[in-house]
Design a protein around this motif. Sequence first.
Motif, short mmCIF file in Angstrom:
data_model
loop_
_atom_site.label_atom_id
_atom_site.label_comp_id
_atom_site.label_asym_id
_atom_site.label_seq_id
_atom_site.Cartn_x
_atom_site.Cartn_y
_atom_site.Cartn_z
N GLY A 35 34.06 37.01 39.53
CA GLY A 35 33.78 38.36 40.05
C GLY A 35 33.41 39.38 38.81
N GLY A 36 34.19 39.29 37.77
CA GLY A 36 34.08 40.10 36.57
C GLY A 36 32.55 39.59 35.89
N VAL A 37 32.30 38.55 35.79
CA VAL A 37 31.30 37.96 35.30
C VAL A 37 29.82 38.51 36.13
N ALA A 38 29.91 38.39 37.29
CA ALA A 38 28.87 38.69 38.41
C ALA A 38 28.77 40.13 38.45
N ALA A 52 37.38 42.94 42.87
CA ALA A 52 36.81 42.16 44.26
C ALA A 52 37.12 40.72 44.30
N GLY A 53 36.67 39.99 43.21
CA GLY A 53 36.67 38.41 43.09
C GLY A 53 38.24 38.09 43.30
N CYS A 54 39.07 38.87 42.53
CA CYS A 54 40.58 38.41 42.86
C CYS A 54 40.89 38.43 44.29
N VAL A 55 40.49 39.73 45.05
CA VAL A 55 40.79 39.61 46.48
C VAL A 55 40.22 38.64 47.30
N VAL A 56 38.81 38.27 47.01
CA VAL A 56 38.32 37.22 47.90
C VAL A 56 38.96 35.96 47.60
N GLY A 57 39.32 35.53 46.05
CA GLY A 57 39.88 34.47 45.74
C GLY A 57 41.18 34.21 46.31
N ARG A 58 41.95 35.04 46.42
CA ARG A 58 43.42 35.15 47.08
C ARG A 58 43.25 34.73 48.51
N HIS A 59 42.20 35.71 49.41
CA HIS A 59 41.82 35.37 50.73
C HIS A 59 41.32 33.81 50.91
#
Length: 84
Positions: A35-38, A52-59
């Motif tokens: 998410g950070g790179v994107a 956002a990437g962390c949240v999506v990855g956890r989900h």
Amino acid sequence: MTATKSVIFSALVLALAATAGQASAKGCIKGAVVGGVAGHYAGHHAVAGAVAGCVVGRHMANKQAEAAAAAKQANPGSATGKPN
């Protein structure tokens, strides 16, 4: 300025990795990096993308764990390799 952002982002990812436990970090680190790179390439929003990437990855990790637990519960013999 870009080098400073890269250093700050790297420090943020390392701090996140150091403070999160293994169980709670499942999916978060990988999602945060992607998410950070994107976010960086989509308008210099690396931190927002990492969050956002962390949240999506956890989900996604939780969803996958639930599916694995349901499959194991539905057919417990297949997880050990023993015939039913």
